[in-house]
Structure formats: structure tokens, C-alpha cells
Design a protein around this motif. Structure first.
Motif, short mmCIF file in Angstrom:
data_model
loop_
_atom_site.label_atom_id
_atom_site.label_comp_id
_atom_site.label_asym_id
_atom_site.label_seq_id
_atom_site.Cartn_x
_atom_site.Cartn_y
_atom_site.Cartn_z
N ARG A 354 0.83 -1.21 0.00
CA ARG A 354 0.00 0.00 0.00
C ARG A 354 0.87 1.26 0.00
NH1 ARG A 354 -2.08 3.36 -1.26
NH2 ARG A 354 -4.05 4.40 -0.76
N THR A 355 1.99 1.22 0.71
CA THR A 355 2.89 2.37 0.76
C THR A 355 3.53 2.62 -0.59
OG1 THR A 355 3.38 1.92 3.10
CG2 THR A 355 4.94 3.31 1.89
N THR A 358 1.37 4.16 -3.42
CA THR A 358 1.31 5.62 -3.41
C THR A 358 2.51 6.21 -4.12
OG1 THR A 358 0.09 5.59 -1.31
CG2 THR A 358 1.17 7.65 -1.92
N THR A 359 3.71 5.63 -3.86
CA THR A 359 4.92 6.08 -4.53
C THR A 359 4.80 5.92 -6.04
OG1 THR A 359 6.22 5.39 -2.61
CG2 THR A 359 7.42 5.78 -4.65
N GLY A 361 2.22 6.28 -7.77
CA GLY A 361 1.21 7.17 -8.32
C GLY A 361 -0.17 6.54 -8.44
N SER A 363 -3.83 5.70 -7.23
CA SER A 363 -4.77 6.43 -6.38
C SER A 363 -5.26 5.55 -5.23
CB SER A 363 -5.98 6.90 -7.21
OG SER A 363 -6.77 5.78 -7.59
N GLU A 364 -5.77 6.22 -4.19
CA GLU A 364 -6.36 5.51 -3.05
C GLU A 364 -7.49 4.60 -3.51
OE1 GLU A 364 -7.46 4.56 0.97
OE2 GLU A 364 -5.67 5.60 0.21
N ALA A 367 -6.02 1.52 -5.34
CA ALA A 367 -5.34 0.65 -4.38
C ALA A 367 -6.36 -0.18 -3.60
CB ALA A 367 -4.47 1.47 -3.43
N GLN A 396 -2.17 -0.41 -13.38
CA GLN A 396 -1.81 0.09 -12.06
C GLN A 396 -0.96 -0.95 -11.30
OE1 GLN A 396 -2.88 3.47 -11.14
NE2 GLN A 396 -3.01 3.14 -13.33
#
Length: 449
Positions: A354-355, A358-359, A361, A363-364, A367, A396
Motif C-alpha cells: 500500500r505504501t 502511493t509512490t 502514483g 490512487s487511493e 489501491a 496500475q
């Protein structure tokens, strides 16, 4: 002390530390239901299983086998298999002993009126959890709370707890001191759910749940994930592991963000290389939450390596499981590693996924879809996940995998141990060398051939 899982033998049983307070269980990783109860002074072998009537669970029973000081683990294991076989046929292993004991005892006092915790738990388990398709892992977690933590209350009418909620608050305080805040809160959530379910068919129970009397422990999310800068050291640790199937399992956990318990049970039939997806049939929440994980190129290579090593090391089990093992279940059943061997595993890797998403790019929202998390708000009902799977979510996923491997830099090319794991044809060469070594051990030589 919390319960643990190890392979039980004379050496590991002897090394188990005495409980500082209460008891804990050391469950066998090979024979489900077989364990040793460790107290302050004694270690006792026992089994636990579900008695069935007409194909349905009737009750869960625990049967003592013997004191670990008086019998070898091999003898206890043999007895455990015999007891578990009887339980599976609906027979109590010590039925004759119990009958003789009942005849010798005086008639029991009249039972207290009102549904007991034991009866309420059994109904909640069968009518709610089993019927709604909850996983065996979830059911086992609830069973542990009821039959271990609340074992002294099993035959207590729920109305007694409702009339004296102070004893529930005191119990919560005791569990917090002995087992920690998370187990204390979790066990009380179980008790709360069972009580609420019991009220549906027992309207005489007070509406005020006795669990409302407790002061909940503060819980904080464990911050144990890795960022890109941490990955090189972790990959080196994984590359050094001796078991190639466990190595691929940990890598797939990182690359997919999948819950380890669900990933352990994937089968070759769940992999669709044409669509590039991995089907997860029984995630947390049961079969109704089944979903497909889009596969990046790195994930496909990891699965292929796992299957090839599986066919070489465990040919029979590999017909059924992606991550086969020499266990009673036929697949990996234990994800834990010594921290000095592998610093991050299990849910640490889900947090890392999950971390790093984000790196990368991502999106929440995306994810959450990739990890099969619930989508908050009214928009959840308008999302058709499988329509996003083929192109968008796969791109993604590929971005996340690419970010992870990009963090390694030139490590793969410049490090022998990483080359032996991730280089092209590395798996083929390793298996070929191992096969040749095995043939030589059996007396084969090139000249003789």
C-alpha cells in the motif's frame, strides 16, 4: 502469552517456556487439532475437534491425551490421530470413561434456566458464521476466544453476565494484562456479537449488552511497512532463503498485497495466464468476497517459478497447490519467519504494498480495488470492478511492480545470490543441478548411462 504454531516434537516441546500466567497452546503445524497446553508447571498434550451429527457440527470438544513428561511426542501424535479419527466419525474418544464417571457420580443438580455462553456460541457459529460462509480461519479465531479466553464462562447463563456487567469489565482488564490490549478488545467483540445474536431468540435477555461496561483499549495500526529504499535489503534476505517455494510466496505477498492466509490456498486452476489474473476464491469475508488479482509481468514470473519448484520438490502436492509443502494440508500453512532471517513478512508486506502503491502514483481508490478493500460511501454501489480489471487495474498493478523492482537498481545484475534467483533461466539451471545431484546420490553416473 499468546498461542503459537510450531512443529511438535520432543525437542520443541521441551524448549517451550512455561507460562508466566494462565496457559497458552502450542499448536502443531502438521496435524490440525493436535496441540500441547503449556502452564506454569505442566505441559499436556490434547486434541480439539468438532463432533458432527447428520453431517453438521454438533459441538466442539477438547480431549486430553497425557502429560508431556510421561509420554513421547510421537506417541501423543499417534493417539491424537486416533482421537481425531473418532471425532470425525461423531464419536467421543473417551465415551466409555465418561459414561463410567457419570454412573459413579451423584445426580447432577437442576440446570440453571437460560441460554449459556456455550449454547449461544454454538448457535452463532452454525446459524450465523457457517451459514454466511465465513472462512474456517475466522471461525477458529472466534472459537479460540470463546473456548480458551472465556472457558470459565462456557456454562454460565448469559443473563448472569448481563445482570453483573462488572465481571465482564474485570475480565477485560485481566485479559489486557495477560495477553495484551488487542486480544482483550478482540475477544470482547466476539462476546458482544454472540450476545447480540442470542437476543434474537432469547428475548428475556436484557437489551443492554454487558460488553458495554468495558473501557476499550486504545488500538493503533502497526506501522511496519517498507518504502522503496528498504526493498534492496529485503530482497537480499529473501534471495538467501533456502526454500524456493517460501521465497516466491513472500515475493507474491509483496507484489500482490494479498492476505497471506488466502494466498497459501491458491491452486493452479486459479491462475489464468491468458487473462493474466489470479483468482482468490476464499478471501477474508468468505466466498462472496471472491475476486481476481490482475498480474504484472513480475508476478507471472514468480508464480511460474513457484509452480516449477513445486513440481520438483513436492510433485504430488503441486498438482493441487501453487505453494505446496510437506504438511497435512499439502500447502504452506505457516507464513512466519525468524526476523533475523526475514525482517518483513505477512501483513508487513501488505502495508509495504500500500505504501509503494502511493509512490507509484496509484490512487487511493485503485489501491482499494486491487487489495479487495471495501469502497466507502454511496459510490461503491456504482463500481463494476471486473470492467476495470482487464486494462486499467492491470496497468496500475504493473506500475507498482515496476516501482518495486526499479528500487533494486543494479542489485540483480551485480549480486550472485540475486542472479541465482531472478536472472533468466535461473530456475531451470537450479532445478537441473539439483536433479543431477539427486541422481548421483542414487548411484547414477554419466558413464553408466
Amino acid at each position: 502469552m499468546a498461542d503459537i504454531r510450531i512443529l511438535l516434537n520432543d525437542k520443541t516441546v521441551a524448549r517451550l517456556p512455561a507460562a508466566t500466567s494462565g496457559q497458552y497452546r502450542a499448536r502443531d503445524t502438521e496435524l490440525k487439532g493436535f496441540y500441547v497446553v503449556v502452564g506454569k508447571r505442566r505441559k499436556t498434550f490434547a486434541v480439539q475437534g468438532d463432533l458432527r451429527e447428520a453431517g453438521k457440527r454438533a459441538s466442539s470438544i477438547t480431549v486430553t491425551i497425557g502429560d508431556a513428561r510421561d509420554m513421547a511426542t510421537r506417541e501423543a501424535r499417534a493417539t491424537a490421530k486416533e482421537y481425531l479419527a473418532k471425532i470425525s466419525r461423531g464419536q467421543h474418544p473417551k465415551a466409555e470413561e465418561l459414561a463410567e464417571k457419570e454412573e459413579a457420580e451423584e445426580p447432577a443438580a437442576a440446570p440453571i434456566v437460560g441460554i449459556t455462553l456455550r449454547a449461544a456460541w454454538e448457535r452463532y457459529r452454525d446459524a450465523h458464521m457457517v451459514r454466511k460462509g465465513r472462512s474456517e480461519r475466522t471461525i477458529d479465531s472466534y472459537r479460540d476466544h470463546v473456548e480458551r479466553i472465556f472457558k470459565d464462562w462456557l456454562d454460565t447463563p448469559l443473563v448472569e453476565l448481563a445482570d453483573d456487567p462488572a465481571q465482564v469489565a474485570t475480565k477485560h482488564d485481566e485479559i489486557t494484562k495477560e495477553s495484551g490490549p488487542y486480544i482483550a478488545n478482540g475477544s470482547m467483540r466476539t462476546l458482544r456479537a454472540i450476545y447480540n445474536h442470542a437476543r434474537k431468540t432469547n428475548r428475556g435477555l436484557p437489551a443492554d449488552n454487558p460488553v458495554n461496561a468495558i473501557d476499550w483499549n486504545q488500538e493503533q495500526r502497526r506501522d511496519s511497512g517498507m518504502g522503496p529504499a528498504d526493498l534492496t535489503a529485503w530482497f537480499m534476505q529473501v534471495a538467501a532463503m533456502g526454500n524456493p517455494i517460501r521465497r516466491e510466496f513472500h515475493l507474491m505477498t509483496l507484489l500482490s498485497g494479498c492476505r497471506p492466509a488466502a494466498l497459501m490456498e491458491v491452486k493452479p486452476e486459479h491462475v489464468d495466464l491468458r487473462r493474466r489474473v489470479l483468482h482468490i476464491p476464499k478471501p477474508k469475508g468468505g466466498a462472496k468476497r471472491a475476486f481476481d488479482i490482475p498480474l504484472s509481468r513480475q508476478m507471472i514470473l514468480s508464480l511460474v517459478r513457484a509452480m516449477r519448484f513445486g513440481r520438483f520438490l513436492h510433485p504430488l502436492e503441486a498438482r493441487v497447490w501453487i505453494f505446496p509443502a510437506d504438511s497435512a494440508a499439502g500447502h504452506l500453512v505457516e507464513q512466519k519467519e525468524a526476523r533475523k532471517v526475514l525482517s518483513k513478512w505477512g501483513n508487513d508486506l501488505r502495508q509495504s504494498y500500500r505504501t509503494i502503491a502511493t509512490t507509484a502514483g496509484v490512487s487511493e481508490f485503485d489501491a482499494r480495488l486491487l487489495m479487495n478493500h471495501a469502497i466507502p460511501g454511496v459510490n461503491a454501489g456504482y463500481i463494476t470492478r471486473h470492467k476495470l480489471l482487464e486494462e486499467h487495474l492491470r496497468s496500475q498493478q504493473q506500475a507498482i511492480s515496476d516501482t518495486m523492482f526499479a528500487a533494486l537498481g543494479e542489485t540483480v545484475k551485480k549480486t550472485a545470490v540475486m542472479q541465482a534467483w531472478l536472472a533468466p533461466r535461473a530456475t531451470h539451471d537450479v532445478i537441473k543441478e539439483a536433479r543431477m545431484a539427486r541422481l548421483k546420490e542414487n548411484g547414477w553416473t554419466a558413464k553408466a548411462a
